[in-house]
Design a protein around this motif. Sequence first.
Motif, PDB file in Angstrom:
ATOM      1  N   ARG A 188      11.963   7.053  28.147  1.00 21.06           N
ATOM      2  CA  ARG A 188      11.371   6.442  29.338  1.00 21.06           C
ATOM      3  C   ARG A 188      12.211   5.294  29.889  1.00 21.06           C
ATOM      4  O   ARG A 188      11.895   4.753  30.952  1.00 21.06           O
ATOM      5  N   ILE A 189      13.248   4.891  29.178  1.00 25.67           N
ATOM      6  CA  ILE A 189      14.083   3.774  29.641  1.00 25.67           C
ATOM      7  C   ILE A 189      14.974   4.266  30.780  1.00 25.67           C
ATOM      8  O   ILE A 189      15.682   5.265  30.633  1.00 25.67           O
ATOM      9  N   LEU A 193      19.572   0.895  33.593  1.00 24.58           N
ATOM     10  CA  LEU A 193      19.750  -0.264  32.721  1.00 24.58           C
ATOM     11  C   LEU A 193      20.998  -0.118  31.863  1.00 24.58           C
ATOM     12  O   LEU A 193      21.770  -1.075  31.694  1.00 24.58           O
ATOM     13  N   ILE A 211      18.771  -3.550  25.119  1.00 25.30           N
ATOM     14  CA  ILE A 211      17.957  -2.692  25.987  1.00 25.30           C
ATOM     15  C   ILE A 211      17.003  -1.819  25.184  1.00 25.30           C
ATOM     16  O   ILE A 211      15.785  -1.849  25.390  1.00 25.30           O
ATOM     17  N   THR A 212      17.557  -1.041  24.258  1.00 28.97           N
ATOM     18  CA  THR A 212      16.735  -0.051  23.555  1.00 28.97           C
ATOM     19  C   THR A 212      15.646  -0.713  22.722  1.00 28.97           C
ATOM     20  O   THR A 212      14.460  -0.367  22.837  1.00 28.97           O
ATOM     21  N   SER A 215      12.738  -2.383  24.543  1.00 28.18           N
ATOM     22  CA  SER A 215      11.971  -1.455  25.379  1.00 28.18           C
ATOM     23  C   SER A 215      11.013  -0.587  24.585  1.00 28.18           C
ATOM     24  O   SER A 215      10.113   0.019  25.170  1.00 28.18           O
ATOM     25  N   ARG A 217       9.179  -1.673  21.830  1.00 30.93           N
ATOM     26  CA  ARG A 217       8.373  -2.467  20.904  1.00 30.93           C
ATOM     27  C   ARG A 217       6.954  -1.934  20.774  1.00 30.93           C
ATOM     28  O   ARG A 217       6.336  -2.036  19.703  1.00 30.93           O
TER      29      ARG A 217
END
Length: 295
Positions: A188-189, A193, A211-212, A215, A217
């Motif tokens: 879904r990221i 980005l 980033i990963t 995103s 958490r």
Amino acid sequence: MADAPRTSHLGPSPWHALAYVVPALAVYAAFVLYPLGRAVHLSLFDWDGLTLATFVGLGNYAEVVTDAGLRAAFGHALVLILFFALLPTAIGLVLASLLTRARLRGLPFFRTVVFLPQVVAMVVVGVAWRQLYAPDGSVNDLLELVGLGAVTRAWLGDPTFALPAVGVIGTWVQTGLVTVLLMAGISRIPDQLYEAARLDGAGPVREFFAITLPSVRAELAVALTLTVIAALKTFDLIYITTGGGPGNRTSVPSYEVYNRAFRLGEVGSAAAVGVTLTALIFVVNLAVVRIGERR
């Protein structure tokens, strides 16, 4: 001209909402709240399941604290959290990042292979790994093949290595669940980005931590909650592989509930262990959720 009749547009009555809630609440009360309350009630008695019970108050709970065997069982359950929750989460993060960001061909196949241990009955898993860990099993054969014959042993019968050996099975089972959950979050990221990070000169490691990881958490909190519960309530794996042995080196609270209730005839003590375990699961998972929300 006569006025049109006025109609009253009232909102739904609170009773309407209650009508939707009551059936589910009744089922929850019948199958969760009542058994839990009954367990709390039984934990206050010294009862063998057949004769008249004797009220002992909090004596069974005091035994949970003072009995060395029960303390060891709870300690073993906490150790299993490392193998069932923390290691699968770390491995799952790496696997999910590789499988998602690398754009590998046959991704559904890899996802199925990784998740496969979750759909196999734990009894089957226990029997299979018991054969692998046997003195003449594949684990020792592999060690001898690579020149490590000196470290071969009966893994599930060794007082030092029995609990870690069971924990490795838990790691193998839970890694697939964590990986699939995190893959869903990583997918879904937005790609923008990562493109922006690469334009700024970030490498794969920097992308992962910048980033990963932030995103996913929410998925991490869910994965830790499920795996911690699995670690604390595991019974079938212990029952099939070691039976709590050697000695009590792999005994866990859920196994102690079974052992005391159905083998030793100490139903009240077993109920106290079960209630204590339920409270421990609630507290640990509440802490995981709160930490996840704070982050």
